[in-house]
Design a protein around this motif. Structure first.
Motif, PDB file in Angstrom:
ATOM      1  N   ASP A 140       3.932   0.764  -9.040  1.00  0.00           N
ATOM      2  CA  ASP A 140       2.875  -0.216  -9.321  1.00  0.00           C
ATOM      3  C   ASP A 140       3.431  -1.635  -9.384  1.00  0.00           C
ATOM      4  O   ASP A 140       2.844  -2.574  -8.839  1.00  0.00           O
ATOM      5  CB  ASP A 140       2.161   0.120 -10.634  1.00  0.00           C
ATOM      6  CG  ASP A 140       1.260   1.338 -10.501  1.00  0.00           C
ATOM      7  OD1 ASP A 140       0.980   1.739  -9.353  1.00  0.00           O
ATOM      8  OD2 ASP A 140       0.849   1.886 -11.533  1.00  0.00           O
TER       9      ASP A 140
ATOM     10  N   THR B 213       0.833  -1.205   0.000  1.00  0.00           N
ATOM     11  CA  THR B 213       0.000   0.000   0.000  1.00  0.00           C
ATOM     12  C   THR B 213       0.867   1.254   0.000  1.00  0.00           C
ATOM     13  O   THR B 213       0.615   2.211  -0.751  1.00  0.00           O
ATOM     14  CB  THR B 213      -0.931   0.001   1.223  1.00  0.00           C
ATOM     15  OG1 THR B 213      -1.783  -1.145   1.161  1.00  0.00           O
ATOM     16  CG2 THR B 213      -1.786   1.260   1.254  1.00  0.00           C
ATOM     17  N   VAL B 214       1.911   1.261   0.837  1.00  0.00           N
ATOM     18  CA  VAL B 214       2.820   2.408   0.892  1.00  0.00           C
ATOM     19  C   VAL B 214       3.557   2.567  -0.434  1.00  0.00           C
ATOM     20  O   VAL B 214       3.731   3.682  -0.949  1.00  0.00           O
ATOM     21  CB  VAL B 214       3.825   2.232   2.043  1.00  0.00           C
ATOM     22  CG1 VAL B 214       4.934   3.272   1.964  1.00  0.00           C
ATOM     23  CG2 VAL B 214       3.115   2.309   3.387  1.00  0.00           C
ATOM     24  N   THR B 215       4.001   1.456  -1.006  1.00  0.00           N
ATOM     25  CA  THR B 215       4.734   1.496  -2.273  1.00  0.00           C
ATOM     26  C   THR B 215       3.867   2.029  -3.400  1.00  0.00           C
ATOM     27  O   THR B 215       4.307   2.872  -4.200  1.00  0.00           O
ATOM     28  CB  THR B 215       5.249   0.092  -2.631  1.00  0.00           C
ATOM     29  OG1 THR B 215       6.096  -0.388  -1.584  1.00  0.00           O
ATOM     30  CG2 THR B 215       6.028   0.106  -3.938  1.00  0.00           C
ATOM     31  N   ALA B 216       2.633   1.564  -3.481  1.00  0.00           N
ATOM     32  CA  ALA B 216       1.731   1.983  -4.565  1.00  0.00           C
ATOM     33  C   ALA B 216       1.398   3.464  -4.484  1.00  0.00           C
ATOM     34  O   ALA B 216       1.073   4.081  -5.512  1.00  0.00           O
ATOM     35  CB  ALA B 216       0.449   1.154  -4.509  1.00  0.00           C
ATOM     36  N   ALA B 217       1.488   4.060  -3.304  1.00  0.00           N
ATOM     37  CA  ALA B 217       1.144   5.471  -3.135  1.00  0.00           C
ATOM     38  C   ALA B 217       2.255   6.407  -3.600  1.00  0.00           C
ATOM     39  O   ALA B 217       2.046   7.621  -3.702  1.00  0.00           O
ATOM     40  CB  ALA B 217       0.816   5.746  -1.671  1.00  0.00           C
ATOM     41  N   LYS B 218       3.423   5.876  -3.896  1.00  0.00           N
ATOM     42  CA  LYS B 218       4.536   6.711  -4.330  1.00  0.00           C
ATOM     43  C   LYS B 218       4.332   7.173  -5.774  1.00  0.00           C
ATOM     44  O   LYS B 218       3.651   6.523  -6.552  1.00  0.00           O
ATOM     45  CB  LYS B 218       5.860   5.947  -4.203  1.00  0.00           C
ATOM     46  CG  LYS B 218       6.205   5.590  -2.772  1.00  0.00           C
ATOM     47  CD  LYS B 218       7.499   4.793  -2.700  1.00  0.00           C
ATOM     48  CE  LYS B 218       7.837   4.429  -1.255  1.00  0.00           C
ATOM     49  NZ  LYS B 218       9.084   3.640  -1.158  1.00  0.00           N
ATOM     50  N   ASP B 219       4.941   8.286  -6.101  1.00  0.00           N
ATOM     51  CA  ASP B 219       4.829   8.831  -7.453  1.00  0.00           C
ATOM     52  C   ASP B 219       5.846   8.161  -8.376  1.00  0.00           C
ATOM     53  O   ASP B 219       7.006   7.958  -7.997  1.00  0.00           O
ATOM     54  CB  ASP B 219       5.073  10.343  -7.449  1.00  0.00           C
ATOM     55  CG  ASP B 219       3.985  11.104  -6.703  1.00  0.00           C
ATOM     56  OD1 ASP B 219       2.835  10.625  -6.714  1.00  0.00           O
ATOM     57  OD2 ASP B 219       4.299  12.146  -6.097  1.00  0.00           O
TER      58      ASP B 219
END
Length: 302
Positions: A227, A102-108
């Motif tokens: 992603d 979840t944290v990884t997917a929120a990165k730009d």
């Protein structure tokens, strides 16, 4: 997904490496034959020569070749009874992997051009002499599209071979897994899990460990692809055998929370920063920096 698509996706995954079986492993395999029966399987694709050499096979998937005759198999099954169950699923590890995803997917995700280079800086140890291990740092520059030569710059920080820095040109390798190929991996966890599981069939010490080893080999490159990185963690959550390590430490000595799998000399630990869950590397190779630059020799800080 049809067979052609599955084959194309499987071709994007890094090869698990070359079969290795030490005498110690053979002894262990004989002692636990019921848990470790397998047959040697060919690698699913070409080995990434530049990357594998640079890591001294520290991230290669370990394959076990244990030929078993039908007579031996029959005897083992007769004496041992039912086949043992596989490794257990740890709910705490699954929950942590979900949080990391979840944290990884929120990165730009940043736009990256084909004419740029992916820069990585790692730290680890290598037994370059018979007098003990060296501690080294290695910076790599790989062309985003894989069509141009790169560079590996290794600095020995301490150890019996003496301090120093050497450069090695990395020739463009059509068989290497490029940033663009990682970018093309499926972002559906089920699809990626299926491809990894299929590509590591017949490998060991266990199928679960081989699959997790393959996923681990892609985490460094996926740092620039939120992603894909999130999908790798969610695919890993589907594989039993992972446990949480609260006091983990990466190869450079940084502390954090870890996810461990495997036993004995095959045990590996992925390490994450405790607060923000950023990927720090593993207990074998620490990832100190990663980024995109315009030319070989340049760093993200320049």
């Amino acid at each position: 997904m049809n067979p052609t698509e599955r084959q194309e996706l499987a071709g994007l995954l890094p090869s698990p490496g070359t079969p290795v079986l030490s005498s110690d492993r053979m002894t262990l395999m004989e002692a636990h034959l019921m848990q470790e029966i397998t047959e040697e399987a060919p690698a699913s694709g070409p080995v990434r020569a530049g990357r594998v050499a640079s890591r001294r096979l520290r991230r290669a998937v370990v394959l076990l070749a244990v030929p078993v005759t039908a007579a031996v198999l029959t005897t083992v099954l007769t004496v041992g009874g039912d086949e043992p169950s596989g490794p257990a699923t740890d709910s705490e590890a699954v929950a942590l992997l979900d949080r990391i995803a979840t944290v990884t997917a929120a990165k730009d995700a940043r736009a990256i051009r084909d004419d740029q280079y992916v820069y990585t800086l790692i730290q680890g140890t290598d037994d370059l002499t018979d007098k003990g291990p060296d501690t080294f740092r290695r910076a790599d520059w790989h062309a985003v599209d894989g069509r141009r030569a790169g560079l590996a710059r290794t600095t020995v920080l301490s150890g019996p071979s003496g301090k120093g820095t050497t450069d090695m040109r990395l020739q463009a390798d059509p068989n290497a897994t490029t940033h663009r190929e990682l970018e093309a991996l499926p972002t559906d966890p089920g699809a990626l899990y299926d491809e990894v599981w299929s590509a590591t069939e017949g490998q060991g010490p266990t199928h679960e460990e081989a699959a997790l080893e393959m996923i681990g080999s892609m985490l460094e490159g996926a740092t620039l692809l939120p992603d894909v990185g999130a999908t790798l963690y969610r695919a890993a959550a589907r594989i039993p055998g992972i446990t949480v390590v609260d006091d983990a430490e990466d190869a450079s000595g940084r502390s954090g929370v870890g996810l461990a799998f495997g036993d004995g000399e095959d045990r590996q630990v992925w390490v994450f920063e405790a607060k923000h869950l950023a990927y720090l590397g593993s207990d074998r190779v620490a990832l100190l920096d990663v980024g995109v630059v315009d030319r070989v020799g340049q760093t993200p800080a320049d």
